[in-house]
Design an enzyme around this catalytic site. Sequence first.
Site, PDB file in Angstrom:
ATOM      1  N   SER A 111       1.063  -1.481   0.021  1.00 29.53           N
ATOM      2  CA  SER A 111      -0.131   0.267  -0.383  1.00 29.53           C
ATOM      3  C   SER A 111       0.561   1.654  -0.195  1.00 29.53           C
ATOM      4  CB  SER A 111      -0.754   0.273   0.935  1.00 29.53           C
ATOM      5  OG  SER A 111      -2.207   0.881   1.331  1.00 29.53           O
ATOM      6  N   GLU A 228      -1.222  -2.298  -8.773  1.00 27.62           N
ATOM      7  CA  GLU A 228      -3.011  -2.598  -7.806  1.00 27.62           C
ATOM      8  C   GLU A 228      -3.241  -0.883  -7.224  1.00 27.62           C
ATOM      9  OE1 GLU A 228      -3.610  -2.158  -4.229  1.00 27.62           O
ATOM     10  OE2 GLU A 228      -1.506  -2.042  -3.706  1.00 27.62           O
ATOM     11  N   HIS A 296      -5.290  -5.063  -2.003  1.00 28.92           N
ATOM     12  CA  HIS A 296      -6.337  -4.622  -0.692  1.00 28.92           C
ATOM     13  C   HIS A 296      -7.084  -5.891  -0.384  1.00 28.92           C
ATOM     14  CE1 HIS A 296      -3.711  -1.029  -0.984  1.00 28.92           C
ATOM     15  NE2 HIS A 296      -4.583  -0.890  -0.147  1.00 28.92           N
TER      16      HIS A 296
END
Length: 324
Positions: A111, A228, A296
């Site tokens: 992330s 992503e 995620h």
Amino acid sequence: MIPEKLKHGDEIRVISPSKSLSIVAPDQQELAVHRLRDMGFTVSYSNYAAEAPALLSNPVEHRISDIHEAFRDPHVKAVLTTLGGYDSNQLLSHLDYDLIQAHPKIFCGYSDITALSNSIYQKTGLVTYSGPHFSTFGMKQGLTYTLEHFRTMFTTTAAIDIEPAAHWSDDAWYLDQEDRTFYPNQGPVVIHEGQASGTLIGGNLCTFNLLQGTAFMPDLAGTVLFLEDDELSNPETFDRDLQSLIHQPGFDQVQGLVIGRFQKASNVDLPTLTAVIESKPELASLPVIADADFGHTSPIFTFPIGGHVEIKAEREQAHIRLHP
């Protein structure tokens, strides 16, 4: 520069370069420690890991101090981030990259940590890893796949062929560990056929793009991109974020693209994602794989940023081989 693999008894240092450990529930912290100890590792915490931020984040100098101490400490063999967030890129110009290069070791998170992982690789040549946070190990259910890939990546040297997880989930497990929904996993989807190999870079797209135009951006030439995004994304923002990356120098020498599974709230379903990919002539000749088990949603596999990857996209089958 590939860091040494972990052995039984090795120490993993938990640091908070983005959000603080103070927001992780105590029972989840305890379970995370238990899980890592079950794998044979010991766990320690940086000085400021659980510091409660007065404003949005803890002071830059505290977060930097914890990173430097983790790499400097000869007893620490791996550095594991607590959580993601929004502003680990505040740290990039303050890091002592010579120190990190002189004391190479495993660095893992995902992330917002994408900014740190790719910057460290770019500035030092050290292979870093996109994989679970420390807080991830506090998940009660649906973690087996994540655990197995974490262990395999950090304890073995053989190439890893990625098999899809049996099921996946997209729920706020950290708020409710019991009321979970698991979906059958159909496996990765081929959007463009082809095969490629190269250096793996990427991670969270909107965070990765923060490096554009800076000295911290890795060279795109000869790479296979793993990208992503989270629930804050949507078709429009993913489209323009991807286009922004396409405009970067060296993108014409990118070898392939692998896209992690989107969260449901993003509304980026497979037909929409396919339309985005097909709208970009720069991607027409690249193999493109989607719905891979990273991002995620849960579970996820761990992949090496700066490591070597081979992908093969053939009709209904996609193959990913990682070289840790």
